[in-house]
Write a protein that holds these residues in place. Structure first.
Motif, short mmCIF file in Angstrom:
data_model
loop_
_atom_site.label_atom_id
_atom_site.label_comp_id
_atom_site.label_asym_id
_atom_site.label_seq_id
_atom_site.Cartn_x
_atom_site.Cartn_y
_atom_site.Cartn_z
N THR A 112 -4.94 -0.60 -8.06
CA THR A 112 -4.49 -1.80 -7.26
C THR A 112 -3.80 -2.89 -8.08
O THR A 112 -4.41 -2.84 -9.47
CB THR A 112 -5.64 -2.29 -6.39
N ASN A 122 -0.84 -0.69 -4.28
CA ASN A 122 -2.17 0.40 -4.37
C ASN A 122 -1.43 1.83 -4.47
O ASN A 122 -0.53 2.22 -3.44
CB ASN A 122 -2.84 0.06 -2.71
N ASP A 160 0.93 -1.24 -0.11
CA ASP A 160 0.08 -0.06 -0.11
C ASP A 160 0.88 1.18 0.08
O ASP A 160 1.47 1.47 1.10
CB ASP A 160 -1.04 -0.01 1.22
#
Length: 496
Positions: A324, A441, A202
């Motif tokens: 993503t 992400n 992320d």
């Protein structure tokens, strides 16, 4: 020299073995749509997009009014052409009535973020790849704990790899104070709620306060941003770093001393950019945070809250583009690729990590050859050298096509921004490399219109003045060792 040659031979052998193992999937599938032949009518553009305003989705007539207002800032045909290029890749979700503020470097960003946190009435959510327990993070923790004690809901999501150097005690202190804290995709399988590929990280940087004020861009919660980069967004000029050769000047240019580079990074700070947003686009950032929180099965719930009803806080038209690894196509990649292919006047990119792949390099070269002013600001040093060397492997071809390349001096470049035709501006977490396009992400905020584009262009000009231009002839004279590093790094370009 014999040691270097032996190292190159060994590296080439290893790279050949890795390449044989397979290639990551491409960030775009199938044929890339051709750019529009001409600027379409406003009515046609309005029919190709969805627009959300302060009171919800807009109908055709209202969409035309919003697009007309953005076009009235200037360069209307360029704006319509660029929006049509975006829509050729699929749905385009726009947000109208936003107030936007460009934040340059860490000091300006942290001041704005802390101010927003201090004014929170209901909720604060923070998502960051890196949260390190240095001074700025300790100040942040103190403020968040204070706000939580005052009844404000607070949730924090951090990446388990990006924040690996942070002591558990830092996050435990906030948990004990009532703050919901969650690690994204922990390395330890015993701490995972379900299996995720370890390469899935992320990389987003998001702060949303009361679902009304949002921040996104490239800045982590890290001490490297505390001093600024010495530019117009910092507290003051940074200390001068020791003089070093600039790539393109001689055969020994690429050689560096890791210890002195690290010291210079601490002294000079990092150059980065964020955007502050008030308005409907903030809701997209808030929804994005809540989705990841749920996907990671984080403890507790993050409430869905609606902003206080009222007039639109600004006039800017925006997109908020998430990406993503599960996406069929990376929409940040298609935005950049499509906008570059549709460019008529200018393409100004500032990228911390530039290992873009063949399609993107083709688009940049083609744009330069058809007369578009294509300029890149790239790093002169990096916290991860292989990506920088992979990017440099494309220099010669781009320079020959007419692309102008500048390398930022006296600061570590970490910004990921672009302004195309003066009407499409993007600030985000996504680099122009395969890790961003395939494995992470990411999120980019896009502002449409010449007003914000002018501010972005002025920022680009300031960074270019702090950079050194790469000369084609001098670059062609670089030595074998530098060429070897580029070749090796290029072979791994899709894995960095």
């Amino acid at each position: 020299m014999p040691r270097r040659v032996a190292a190159l031979i060994l590296a080439f052998g290893l790279s050949a073995g890795l390449v044989a193992c397979g290639t990551p999937r491409a960030p775009v599938n199938g044929r890339v749509p051709d750019p529009p032949a001409a600027a379409p009518s406003l009515t046609r553009v309005a029919a190709q997009v969805d627009v959300v305003g302060a009171r919800g989705p807009l109908g055709q007539a209202s969409r035309e009014q919003v697009l007309q207002a953005a076009a009235a800032q200037g360069k209307a045909d360029l704006l319509k052409r660029q929006i049509a290029a975006m829509s050729s890749f699929g749905d385009v979700d726009l947000y109208a009535g936003n107030d936007t503020k460009l934040l340059v470097d860490g000091p300006a960003t942290f001041a704005a973020m802390f101010d927003a946190i201090g004014k929170a009435r209901r909720q604060i959510v923070l998502e960051s790849y890196i949260i390190e327990d240095a001074d700025v993070a300790q100040q942040l923790a103190d403020l968040l704990l204070q706000r939580r004690a005052q009844g404000i809901e607070v949730a924090i999501l951090y990446d388990a790899v990006g924040s690996m150097g942070t002591q558990d005690a830092y996050f435990d202190r906030m948990r004990q104070g009532g703050i919901a804290v969650c690690a994204f995709n922990p390395v330890n399988p015993l701490k995972r709620s379900r299996y995720h590929k370890i390469t899935h990280r992320d990389h987003r940087k998001i702060l949303v306060v009361d679902a009304e004020t949002g921040f996104t861009g490239g800045i982590n919660i890290s001490a490297v941003y505390s001093s600024g980069s010495g530019g117009f967004g910092s507290r003051g000029p940074s200390k001068p770093k020791p003089k070093s050769a600039t790539p393109g000047a001689s055969a020994s240019n690429a050689a560096s001393n890791p210890a002195s580079d690290a010291k210079a990074e601490e002294e000079n700070g990092w150059r980065d950019t964020m955007i502050q947003v008030r308005g409907p686009a903030t809701r997209a950032l808030h929804t994005m945070f809540r989705e990841v929180w749920a996907q990671q099965h984080c403890e507790g719930t993050v409430a869905s809250i609606e902003p206080v009803a009222g007039p639109a806080p600004g006039k800017q038209l925006m997109r908020v583009i998430p990406a993503t690894p599960q996406d069929t196509e990376n929409r940040i990649y298609t935005l950049l690729l499509g906008s570059i292919r549709a460019a008529q006047r200018s393409v100004y990119l500032t990228m911390a990590y530039f290992a873009p792949g063949q399609d993107m390099v083709d688009a940049l070269c083609d744009a330069a050859r058809r007369g578009v002013d294509v300029q890149l600001i790239l790093p002169s040093r990096s916290d991860f050298g292989p990506v920088m060397q992979a990017g440099r492997s494309h220099y010669e071809r781009m320079l020959q096509a007419g692309v102008r390349i500048h390398e930022l001096q006296d600061a570590v470049l970490h910004a990921k921004t672009a302004v195309i035709d003066g009407v499409v501006s993007t600030i985000g977490s996504s680099n122009m490399d395969w890790r961003s396009f395939v494995y992470n992400n990411e999120v980019n905020a896009v502002v449409l219109g010449e007003d914000f584009g002018d501010a972005m262009t002025r920022m680009f000009d300031r960074d270019r003045a702090a950079s050194k231009s790469i000369d084609l002839q001098r670059w062609q004279d670089r030595g074998l060792w530098q060429r070897g590093k580029e070749y090796f790094s290029r072979m791994f370009e899709q894995w960095w």
